[in-house]
Structure formats: C-alpha cells, structure tokens
Write a protein that holds these residues in place. Sequence first.
Motif, mmCIF file in Angstrom:
data_model
loop_
_atom_site.group_PDB
_atom_site.id
_atom_site.type_symbol
_atom_site.label_atom_id
_atom_site.label_comp_id
_atom_site.label_asym_id
_atom_site.label_seq_id
_atom_site.Cartn_x
_atom_site.Cartn_y
_atom_site.Cartn_z
ATOM 1 N N SER A 21 21.574 30.120 45.757
ATOM 2 C CA SER A 21 22.234 31.168 46.543
ATOM 3 C C SER A 21 22.846 30.630 47.825
ATOM 4 O O SER A 21 23.673 31.299 48.427
ATOM 5 C CB SER A 21 21.227 32.255 46.930
ATOM 6 O OG SER A 21 20.568 32.708 45.805
ATOM 7 N N CYS A 22 22.443 29.485 48.253
ATOM 8 C CA CYS A 22 22.887 28.994 49.561
ATOM 9 C C CYS A 22 24.407 28.777 49.570
ATOM 10 O O CYS A 22 24.934 27.989 48.778
ATOM 11 C CB CYS A 22 22.168 27.690 49.893
ATOM 12 S SG CYS A 22 22.815 26.960 51.412
ATOM 13 N N PRO A 23 25.110 29.477 50.456
ATOM 14 C CA PRO A 23 26.572 29.345 50.469
ATOM 15 C C PRO A 23 27.021 27.971 50.976
ATOM 16 O O PRO A 23 28.177 27.588 50.790
ATOM 17 C CB PRO A 23 27.019 30.453 51.434
ATOM 18 C CG PRO A 23 25.843 30.733 52.300
ATOM 19 C CD PRO A 23 24.627 30.419 51.484
ATOM 20 N N ILE A 45 23.862 21.320 57.957
ATOM 21 C CA ILE A 45 24.923 22.192 57.419
ATOM 22 C C ILE A 45 24.469 23.654 57.266
ATOM 23 O O ILE A 45 25.277 24.538 57.021
ATOM 24 C CB ILE A 45 25.502 21.656 56.079
ATOM 25 C CG1 ILE A 45 24.379 21.300 55.099
ATOM 26 C CG2 ILE A 45 26.440 20.494 56.313
ATOM 27 C CD1 ILE A 45 24.913 20.871 53.726
ATOM 28 N N CYS A 46 23.186 23.910 57.433
ATOM 29 C CA CYS A 46 22.674 25.295 57.342
ATOM 30 C C CYS A 46 23.332 26.147 58.441
ATOM 31 O O CYS A 46 23.448 25.722 59.585
ATOM 32 C CB CYS A 46 21.159 25.267 57.520
ATOM 33 S SG CYS A 46 20.455 26.898 57.802
ATOM 34 N N ILE A 47 23.798 27.317 58.063
ATOM 35 C CA ILE A 47 24.436 28.205 59.065
ATOM 36 C C ILE A 47 23.526 29.377 59.429
ATOM 37 O O ILE A 47 23.958 30.383 60.002
ATOM 38 C CB ILE A 47 25.809 28.731 58.572
ATOM 39 C CG1 ILE A 47 25.657 29.414 57.209
ATOM 40 C CG2 ILE A 47 26.861 27.624 58.559
ATOM 41 C CD1 ILE A 47 26.867 30.234 56.788
ATOM 42 N N ASP A 48 22.284 29.302 59.040
ATOM 43 C CA ASP A 48 21.290 30.297 59.455
ATOM 44 C C ASP A 48 21.620 31.704 58.937
ATOM 45 O O ASP A 48 21.380 32.698 59.617
ATOM 46 C CB ASP A 48 21.225 30.301 60.997
ATOM 47 C CG ASP A 48 19.861 30.760 61.486
ATOM 48 O OD1 ASP A 48 18.904 30.630 60.717
ATOM 49 O OD2 ASP A 48 19.766 31.255 62.627
ATOM 50 N N CYS A 49 22.186 31.783 57.726
ATOM 51 C CA CYS A 49 22.600 33.109 57.235
ATOM 52 C C CYS A 49 21.411 33.907 56.687
ATOM 53 O O CYS A 49 21.498 35.119 56.532
ATOM 54 C CB CYS A 49 23.676 32.966 56.159
ATOM 55 S SG CYS A 49 23.048 32.179 54.660
ATOM 56 N N GLY A 50 20.328 33.263 56.321
ATOM 57 C CA GLY A 50 19.131 33.980 55.885
ATOM 58 C C GLY A 50 19.126 34.341 54.410
ATOM 59 O O GLY A 50 18.173 34.948 53.911
ATOM 60 N N ILE A 51 20.190 33.947 53.690
ATOM 61 C CA ILE A 51 20.277 34.355 52.278
ATOM 62 C C ILE A 51 19.091 33.801 51.473
ATOM 63 O O ILE A 51 18.512 34.489 50.642
ATOM 64 C CB ILE A 51 21.631 33.900 51.673
ATOM 65 C CG1 ILE A 51 22.754 34.734 52.307
ATOM 66 C CG2 ILE A 51 21.645 34.041 50.150
ATOM 67 C CD1 ILE A 51 24.157 34.313 51.919
ATOM 68 N N CYS A 52 18.736 32.560 51.745
ATOM 69 C CA CYS A 52 17.650 31.940 50.966
ATOM 70 C C CYS A 52 16.351 32.726 51.120
ATOM 71 O O CYS A 52 15.645 32.983 50.133
ATOM 72 C CB CYS A 52 17.467 30.485 51.371
ATOM 73 S SG CYS A 52 17.297 30.248 53.144
ATOM 74 N N ASP A 53 16.050 33.145 52.342
ATOM 75 C CA ASP A 53 14.823 33.932 52.559
ATOM 76 C C ASP A 53 14.908 35.247 51.794
ATOM 77 O O ASP A 53 13.928 35.711 51.207
ATOM 78 C CB ASP A 53 14.643 34.248 54.056
ATOM 79 C CG ASP A 53 14.214 33.012 54.842
ATOM 80 O OD1 ASP A 53 13.767 32.033 54.201
ATOM 81 O OD2 ASP A 53 14.338 33.029 56.075
HETATM 82 S S1 SF4 Z 1 19.910 29.972 55.761
HETATM 83 FE FE1 SF4 Z 1 19.297 29.303 53.757
HETATM 84 S S2 SF4 Z 1 20.946 30.037 52.430
HETATM 85 FE FE2 SF4 Z 1 21.740 30.150 54.517
HETATM 86 S S3 SF4 Z 1 22.782 28.206 54.818
HETATM 87 FE FE3 SF4 Z 1 20.715 27.907 55.555
HETATM 88 S S4 SF4 Z 1 19.624 27.101 53.828
HETATM 89 FE FE4 SF4 Z 1 21.495 27.951 53.041
#
Ligand code: SF4
Length: 711
Positions: A21-23, A45-53
């Motif tokens: 799922s990680c964009p 490179i993580c943008i802290d979007c929270g999708i993984c959680d």
């Molecule tokens: S928060 Fe999780 S899903 Fe979002 S970019 Fe970081 S690792 Fe990927």
Amino acid sequence: MRNIESIYSTLCTGCSACSNSCPQNAIAMKHNGYGFYIPEIDYNICIDCGICDNVCPIIDHKPSTYAIWASDEIRMQSSSGGFFSVIAEYVLNNGGVVFGAAWTTSIFVKHTFIESISDLDILRRSKYVQSEIGDSYKKVEYFLKEGRQVLFTGTPCQISGLYSMLGKNANTSLLITLDFVCYYNPSIFVLRKYLHDNYGIENIASVNFRTKKFGWISAVMEITLKNGEHIDINDMNDPFFLGYFNGYYAREACLKCKFASFPHKSDFTMGDFWKIEQHDSTWNDGLGTSMVFANNSKANKIINFLKAKFKRVEKVPFDWIREGQHNRHLPPQNKQYFNHLLRYKSFNDAIRMAYNSIYDVGLVCVMNYKNYGSAITNYALYKIIEDCGKSVYIIRQPANSDIKPTAPINFETFNYPQYSLAPIYNNIEDMKVLNNRCKQFVVGSDQLFNYNIYRQISGFIKLNWVDDLHSKSAFAASFGSNRILSDIEETLSLKNNLLRFKHFSVREESSISFVKNNFDIMPEFVLDPVFLCDIKHYRCLTANLRKHNVEIFSYILDPQENTAVIIKDISDRLKLSVTAVTDMWRDKANIESCWNLPTEINFSNEKWLASLMNCKFVIADSFHATCFAIIFNKPFVVIPNKQRGETRVLSLLNSLDIDTKRVLYNTDVVNDTEYLLNSINFDEVNKKLSILKERSFSFLRKILELDTLVR
Ligand code: SF4
Ligand SMILES: Cc1cc2nc3c(=O)[nH]c(=O)nc-3n(C[C@H](O)[C@H](O)[C@H](O)COP(=O)(O)OP(=O)(O)OC[C@H]3O[C@@H](n4cnc5c(N)ncnc54)[C@H](O)[C@@H]3O)c2cc1C
Ligand code: SF4
Ligand code: SF4
C-alpha cells in the motif's frame, strides 16, 4: 516511528499489506532473525502518510486518546477543554497561520485565517452551522508553499476536502489538521430563520452556542442583541436545540457521513469529553474537558511536545468515550417533514409539528384505487391542500378492508413523500389515535361514497373514528350514480356520521338534492379537484414524458365495436393516428372480445396524463379524461357511457356552456372536421372555469379556515 514497527517482533504476520500500500515504495519486506517476513521502512523516502498503519489488519486502529485541560482562562472562552487554543498558539508562535470558522457581523459563518494570538478569539467556540470555506484551501496551499506552518481546523469532511484539493503529492509536512467529533452541521439558513422568527435577525449582535455561564453543558446559547440585551437559552426543549439533537437540519451527506468515523484523515480530532467523571471524578471541574484523538504519530509527537502548555493532559483508554459519541446515529425521522414545514410555517411551529408529528389536515382517501382519474384526483387534492400552506397526512383505508391499502399504486414514481403517509391501521378502532395527529380531517374526492367502493373500504370515510373535537369535512364527494346504500343499517349510520360533518361538498350538481333528501345536509357544489390543482404539478408528474407524443388519445372505459367504428371514422377524418387506452381493470383477452382496435392497458398514471397533455384530440367516455381535455384545452368528443359517467360529463359540459353536440348521440359531427377541431371557444370555457374554481376555492378556504388562500 510508525505503528507497524511496534508489532514487528510480536503480532506482525508478514502479510505485506503495508508494503503493497505504501505510495512511496518505502517499505521493503525483509527476513527477521528466524527468516519470517517483516516490513522495514526507509525513512528517507517515507512521507508520513500513515497508510501502512491504516491498512495493517493487526494494528488496533483506535487512535491514542487524551483528556486535556488548557488553562482555566482559555477553557472559559472555549467550548470544551480549550485544546484548539493551545495548538493554535503553538502554530502562531512558530510564525504560522491558523484557519478556522468565524462569525461575520451579519450572522453568517465563514472560514478565515489569523496570524496573531490576539485574534484567536474570533475562531474560538463551536458554531453549529456549516461554515463557508470560500478560497481557504487555496490560501492553505499558498502559505504551505511559502514555507509557513499551517493549522487548519474544520469538520472532518472539510479536512478531507482540503487534502483532496492539495493532492497526493503536496508537501504537507508543515500542515497540521484538526477536526472534531462531528454530530452534523446545520445550514446557516436554518439558524437564521430561527433567529429571525424569534428575535428578528436584524436585532442580533452575536450568537454564542456554548456560553459557560452555567458551566460546561452541551447546549447553552447566549444571544446578544444590538441593544445590549443578553438572552440565555439553557433549555434542551428550545426549538433550535430540539431540532438539532433530533437531526432535523442534517443534509443527506451528514446522515450517511463517510468522514465522521475512524480513521479520520486529520492529525487530531477533538470533542467534549462528556461523562469522563464516570471514570475519574477529578476530570470534571465544570470548566470543560477536551477529548483529543491523536490520529497519527505526528499528532502524538505534538501532544508530547506541548505537554507543559496544558493545565492537565493524560492518555486515557479509548473506551472512556461515551457510547454513541463517535459512532453517531442520527434519527432521520421527520427531518423531511420539518424541511417541508419550514417552507411555510414559523420556525417554532415547524419544529413543534414535526416533533409531535402533528399535521394540519388528515386527508382521508383511497390513493391506490386502480383507476387513472381516481388516483390523479387524490394526488391533485393532496397538492391543492399543501399549496394552501397546510401539511397533509394521508389516511388510507384500514388493512382489513376488501380494497387493500397496500395494493400497488399505478404511478411510475411514488409521488407522495414518506412523511405524508399515516401508518396503515388494522381496523377502524385503531384509527382513533389519528385524533392526536391531525388538527382536522377532510374526506377526499372521487367515488368514495359510491356504495360499491364504500363497502370495500370499511366505510372509513364516514369518520366514525374521529372524535367530536375535530372538524370533519368532505371535499368534492361523489356518490357515483346517486344510489342509496343497499344496507339500511349502514345508511343510517352513514347519515348519523355525516351529520357530524362541519362542511360537506359534492362534485356533481345532481348529488345536491340526493344528499339533502337522504342525509338531511345541504352540500355545496364544487369542482372536481383535478380542476383546482396547479397545472405545474401535472407538468412535474409528466416531466419525463415530454416526448410522449400522441395524436388522438382515446380513453374508453367500456370498449364496444360501434365505439371503435366512431373512433376510426374520426381518425380517418382528422388524418390522425389513435392511441387507445382502456380501464386498467381489463385484460387483453377481454378487450379483444369487445372491439377490434389495438388498445393499451398498461399505461401508468403519468403516461395517461401525458397522453392527454400532449395529444391533439381526445375521445373519451370517462369523466376525468373529459376534465383533462378541458384543462389542457384539447378539442374532444365524448361517447356517452350510461353506466359510468354520462350524467357527470353532461353536467360538467352544461356548467361550462360547452355544446353537448360533441357528446356523440348524433354521429353527424364525426363528418364535420371544422366542428371537431375548432368549435370550442376555450377562452370562454376558461373564464367560466375560473369563476367555478374561485367558488370551489372559497369553500376550501372555509374548510381549511384560511383567511386568505395562499396560491
Ligand atoms: S507512512 Fe507508511 S505507507 Fe506512508 S510513506 Fe511511510 S512507510 Fe509508506
Ligand atoms: C457543528 C459542530 C458539531 C460538533 N459535534 C460534536 C459532537 O457531536 N461531539 C463532540 O464531542 N464535539 C462536537 N463538536 C466539537 C466541540 O463542540 C468543540 O468544538 C471541540 O471540542 C473544540 O473545543 P475547544 O474547547 O478545543 O475549542 P473551541 O475554541 O471551542 O473550538 C473552536 C474550533 O472549532 C472550529 N469550529 C467551530 N465551529 C465550526 C464550524 N461550524 N465549522 C468548522 N469548524 C468550526 C473553529 O474553527 C475552531 O477551530 C462539534 C463542533 C461543531 C462546530
Ligand atoms: S500489514 Fe501489518 S501484519 Fe502485514 S506485514 Fe505489514 S505490519 Fe505486518
Ligand atoms: S456529519 Fe460528516 S458530512 Fe456532515 S458536516 Fe460532519 S463531517 Fe461533514
């Protein structure tokens, strides 16, 4: 640190939902010490979007929950525990910008932004109406690009809107979003109508929905008038609050809200921590406690960072939130009825009537009788009474009647709103509860007093279930062929009940003496409701059928070979094709044995009406088809039907001075094209009709106790 990392060595199954799922493709599935797959995040490179959680099927998606007090001074100026002000001050102190909802001087609510702590008060406190966003999202985008920190506060749907507008690739690292537990947001017009009707909108200086004069209570409104007077509304039964808490002002999207449940898109979600004292009595000191959900790790970090700024802050179990506070359930009943009432009632009356399910008029009728004229007559009377500014409750025959109230209705679209339908009662006795619902009762039109129909609807139109305190009337009653009921006992009972009616009117002049002689009451003559109904309602019913073109529309209830000959002759003469429709009770085989003319039986009420509205010529043996030919100013002929309607049609033509030569006793006119097409002076007919309409309306005005008829 993301939440998925906290379960690496315990609950993680290695399912890989997070990495898929990680964009950013920031998650690689690696082997742990035992060779099992676990996710590893590349924070570069993580943008802290929270999708993984969010996608992880293992993680408990309940957010961290905090109980929070700002300083007492801030809390006194805030709706709950003042969380908003603390986080706003943090952003403003960083040189950032804070967006939120503010009152305008003319009592509207708009989103605006502030850049100084001294302006904070304009955003404080809940305004229980939808705020106009204007171009706020664009401004957020602008400030973010300028490198300024932005706090955006609003409803959960507004926060979602903001993220959608900014787009997936926007750099939102400087953006903090804060929404609230959203019951729903009424429209500003509802509030303004309430203020207008109760205090005069021009007199209002300000509104504070959440004054803390009486402590931390959910609904205490302080209205300040321009003359300096303060009005405190500390009563859940106040009309505005009554409607709000019953969900009357919700838009459809709020009833099925996609945003007000977890997971929220925002970083923080705030609300009132009602009933927290049930878990820890020290938390309710009467000044307000904020319930704050940190929806992601960024939010948790900020709370930790701001710890010293709060008077009190504690992480508490999610289960402390009150049942139903977050999984809100809005009762949709009566919302539509309230909206409908608001069009022509005062705010308070609309609330009171919707809340108590009170209707101005109980319309006693048979709405689903299998007959085009009957169904449309009923609909017409419903619309006429509604257009007079009265709310209508449709009361159908009891369930134990031979003609079932639940039988299908022949409209393509069910045109009666749900709120207008009284429940179906099992029997006459059960219908007595309607005395508590309706201010008066009006028996509708068409042949409900015809014994053949009367006996099949349990005689409920005699209103023996209505008490003496309620006014009872009949509008455009019809006895069909003016035959006395065959059952003497029932006739006597009908008579005794009709004597309790305040107003009685018939739609056939010939019934006047019949009613007088048999029931000792002097009825008024009024037009059939189809004449009184605003033509716009017929246009509405047939809006989808504008292209349903018909040349000659023939509606013959009782097909016969000699009638078919006349129809064909007229068609040849006028060089127009025929669309023939007959009584919907008939079946195809039966029709074919009656005449040799292609005939439709499956028209809907709308199509029947559209045929009359769009055709060039009408041939009818029915009273209502003749009525509509006149209403739509169509040339027509009537083929008399001695059993069904001849007297009524003749009486109608007579009252409008329409030449009865077009009642085809003498078929000579069939050969006279000019006569067929052009001999009715509709200007004159319409003038006469409008006099009769005025008389009928004036009688209706009496029934409805209207001083001036709203039309
Ligand atoms: S928060 Fe999780 S899903 Fe979002 S970019 Fe970081 S690792 Fe990927
Ligand atoms: C329409 C509405 C419904 C709510 N429903 C609930 C609920 O069911 N349960 C619950 O616990 N809490 C609800 N709240 C939230 C609650 O009333 C408080 O606003 C919240 O707890 C914040 O309080 P505070 O003391 O931190 O700050 P305050 O100073 O009271 O909060 C002001 C903040 O609310 C924002 N705000 C105020 N009115 C609006 C508006 N109309 N549109 C968008 N943002 C607005 C302002 O921009 C500002 O950020 C609702 C609020 C609103 C406006
Ligand atoms: S989604 Fe959750 S359970 Fe699945 S691999 Fe990722 S962390 Fe593990
Ligand atoms: S209930 Fe949902 S749709 Fe309605 S205002 Fe609140 S967040 Fe928006």
